[in-house]
Scaffold this motif. Structure first.
Motif: not given
Length: 176
Positions: A14-25, A139-144, A166-176
């Motif tokens: 549990s917590g808040t995570y900030r998505v890192l744009p430089q490594v997320s697409t 790291r989270v992978h999800a699809r719409a 289709d959109l595929d989300f490949d997100m890396v997030a760091e805990r803040v």
């Protein structure tokens, strides 16, 4: 604490995570030329936040993308997509996803939310099929899947640009 979830997708602590744009697409795929071919492209992520809550079903996600970053490897196509007849990025400079609910379905999680593009918000389910720990957080992978561009008011280039995408989300997030 890690909250147990479905057998194949475990929720991060549990917590808040900030998505890192430089490594997320966000990857795009859609049909073109009357359905004869598939276009693959990416959008740059500009920002995002994941709130993992306990219980995990109360978690939320917000992701912002830059539509002018559409990149398919074909300069003419990219200009056409960001132009006035399709995404009209001069008028609509952002695409976003905001969740409003999370539920378990079988071996994955589904985020119900809204994609806003071209000035129109459309309800969308995003299927989370992978969550893995990664330095500095997760790291989270999800699809719409099977989004209808006409629902967003993007109706130009019929035949040349497929209706569904289709959109595929490949997100890396760091805990803040």
């Amino acid at each position: 604490m890690t909250v147990a979830s479905s057998p194949s997708v475990q929720a991060p602590p549990s917590g808040t995570y900030r998505v890192l744009p430089q490594v997320s697409t966000v990857s795009y795929s859609g049909r073109h030329l009357f359905g004869l071919g598939t276009v693959h492209a990416t959008f740059a992520v500009t920002s995002g936040e994941v709130q993992v809550r306990d219980p995990v079903a109360e978690s939320t996600v917000v992701v912002h993308m830059d539509p002018t970053s559409f990149s398919s490897g074909n300069a003419k196509r990219d200009r056409d997509v960001v132009g006035a007849s399709l995404l009209d990025c001069a008028t609509h400079p952002e695409i976003s996803f905001a969740s409003r609910g999370l539920r378990e379905e079988g071996d994955h999680w589904v985020l119900s939310g809204t994609v806003t593009a071209h000035g129109t918000a459309v309800p969308v389910d995003v299927v989370i099929d992978r969550v893995s720990p990664e330095v500095p957080g997760m790291r989270v992978h999800a699809r719409a899947g099977h989004l209808d561009r006409h629902a967003f008011g993007i109706t130009g280039a019929k035949g040349m640009v497929g209706r569904y995408l289709d959109l595929d989300f490949d997100m890396v997030a760091e805990r803040v």
